[in-house]
Design an enzyme around this catalytic site. Sequence first.
Site, PDB file in Angstrom:
ATOM      1  N   GLY A 122       0.837  -1.200   0.000  1.00 26.67           N
ATOM      2  CA  GLY A 122       0.000   0.000   0.000  1.00 26.67           C
ATOM      3  C   GLY A 122       0.864   1.238   0.000  1.00 26.67           C
ATOM      4  N   ARG A 145       1.440   5.606   4.960  1.00 31.62           N
ATOM      5  CA  ARG A 145       0.409   5.823   5.986  1.00 31.62           C
ATOM      6  C   ARG A 145      -0.936   5.193   5.623  1.00 31.62           C
ATOM      7  NH1 ARG A 145       3.901   6.226   9.133  1.00 31.62           N
ATOM      8  NH2 ARG A 145       4.882   8.130   9.790  1.00 31.62           N
ATOM      9  N   LYS A 202      -0.383  -0.207   6.723  1.00 32.17           N
ATOM     10  CA  LYS A 202       0.298  -1.481   6.457  1.00 32.17           C
ATOM     11  C   LYS A 202       0.924  -2.079   7.714  1.00 32.17           C
ATOM     12  CE  LYS A 202       3.215   0.311   3.616  1.00 32.17           C
ATOM     13  NZ  LYS A 202       2.894   1.722   3.705  1.00 32.17           N
ATOM     14  N   SER A 203       1.733  -1.307   8.399  1.00 33.59           N
ATOM     15  CA  SER A 203       2.463  -1.836   9.561  1.00 33.59           C
ATOM     16  C   SER A 203       1.519  -2.232  10.688  1.00 33.59           C
ATOM     17  CB  SER A 203       3.483  -0.812  10.061  1.00 33.59           C
ATOM     18  OG  SER A 203       4.498  -0.637   9.101  1.00 33.59           O
ATOM     19  N   ALA A 262      13.357  -5.354  11.492  1.00 33.80           N
ATOM     20  CA  ALA A 262      13.413  -3.973  11.011  1.00 33.80           C
ATOM     21  C   ALA A 262      14.564  -3.863  10.015  1.00 33.80           C
ATOM     22  CB  ALA A 262      13.632  -3.012  12.177  1.00 33.80           C
ATOM     23  N   THR A 263      14.288  -3.271   8.861  1.00 36.09           N
ATOM     24  CA  THR A 263      15.289  -3.201   7.794  1.00 36.09           C
ATOM     25  C   THR A 263      15.885  -1.813   7.616  1.00 36.09           C
ATOM     26  OG1 THR A 263      13.608  -2.727   6.127  1.00 36.09           O
ATOM     27  CG2 THR A 263      14.134  -5.052   6.535  1.00 36.09           C
ATOM     28  N   HIS A 307       7.700   3.437  15.494  1.00 34.36           N
ATOM     29  CA  HIS A 307       7.419   2.031  15.176  1.00 34.36           C
ATOM     30  C   HIS A 307       7.786   1.132  16.353  1.00 34.36           C
ATOM     31  CE1 HIS A 307       6.070   1.292  11.029  1.00 34.36           C
ATOM     32  NE2 HIS A 307       6.578   2.481  10.773  1.00 34.36           N
ATOM     33  N   ASP A 346       7.864   1.979  19.502  1.00 33.73           N
ATOM     34  CA  ASP A 346       6.913   2.243  20.581  1.00 33.73           C
ATOM     35  C   ASP A 346       5.568   1.558  20.342  1.00 33.73           C
ATOM     36  OD1 ASP A 346       8.872   3.772  21.771  1.00 33.73           O
ATOM     37  OD2 ASP A 346       8.016   5.701  21.137  1.00 33.73           O
ATOM     38  N   ARG A 402       5.135  -1.430  19.333  1.00 33.64           N
ATOM     39  CA  ARG A 402       5.225  -2.860  19.618  1.00 33.64           C
ATOM     40  C   ARG A 402       5.355  -3.113  21.116  1.00 33.64           C
ATOM     41  NH1 ARG A 402       8.750  -2.165  15.450  1.00 33.64           N
ATOM     42  NH2 ARG A 402      10.595  -2.621  16.669  1.00 33.64           N
TER      43      ARG A 402
END
Length: 173
Positions: free
Chosen positions: A7, A10, A13-14, A32-33, A48, A50, A52
């Site tokens: 997509g 914003r 997706k994540s 994480a890449t 990101h 925070d 999880r």
Amino acid sequence: MIYLITGGVRSGKSRYAQTLALSHSPSPVYVATARIWDEDFAERVQRHKDDRSAAWINYEEERYISRLPLEGQTVLIDCVTLWLTNLFEDSSHRLEPALETIKAEIDAIHQKAGTYIIVTNEIGMGIHGQTVTARKFADLQGWTNQYIARLADTVILMIAGIPVIIKDEAGKR
């Protein structure tokens, strides 16, 4: 099993991918890449992190994800676009080496048992790149997305936070 979540920026997706991973495992793996390019990007990465909970097993890997101990787990790879950026930069903006490396990595991951949830971006649905490098990267991203989508059991396009199933060989949920 491979899920490809794609997509725009914003599009949700994540968040969707994290919820999906947690529905498959109480302690999924997050890969994480991203490379930290500047202060703004560092803040995005922190947001990101925070998002999880402590349930996640976290790895940071910019290039060789297939070398991580992922066998038999539920793994969220976030994201292909940043992973490709690293490979593209490291290859001095040459398409073939970057594409060969990502395909080899995807093939190696595909051979491992487990559930892999891969997040990517549809950058080709946005503006047309003004520079040769930007256009080459958009091509690289598009070819990579097509490659992963062919291997994926399920492909989901996120639009405004709404998942739209594009391909579902894994069976109806």
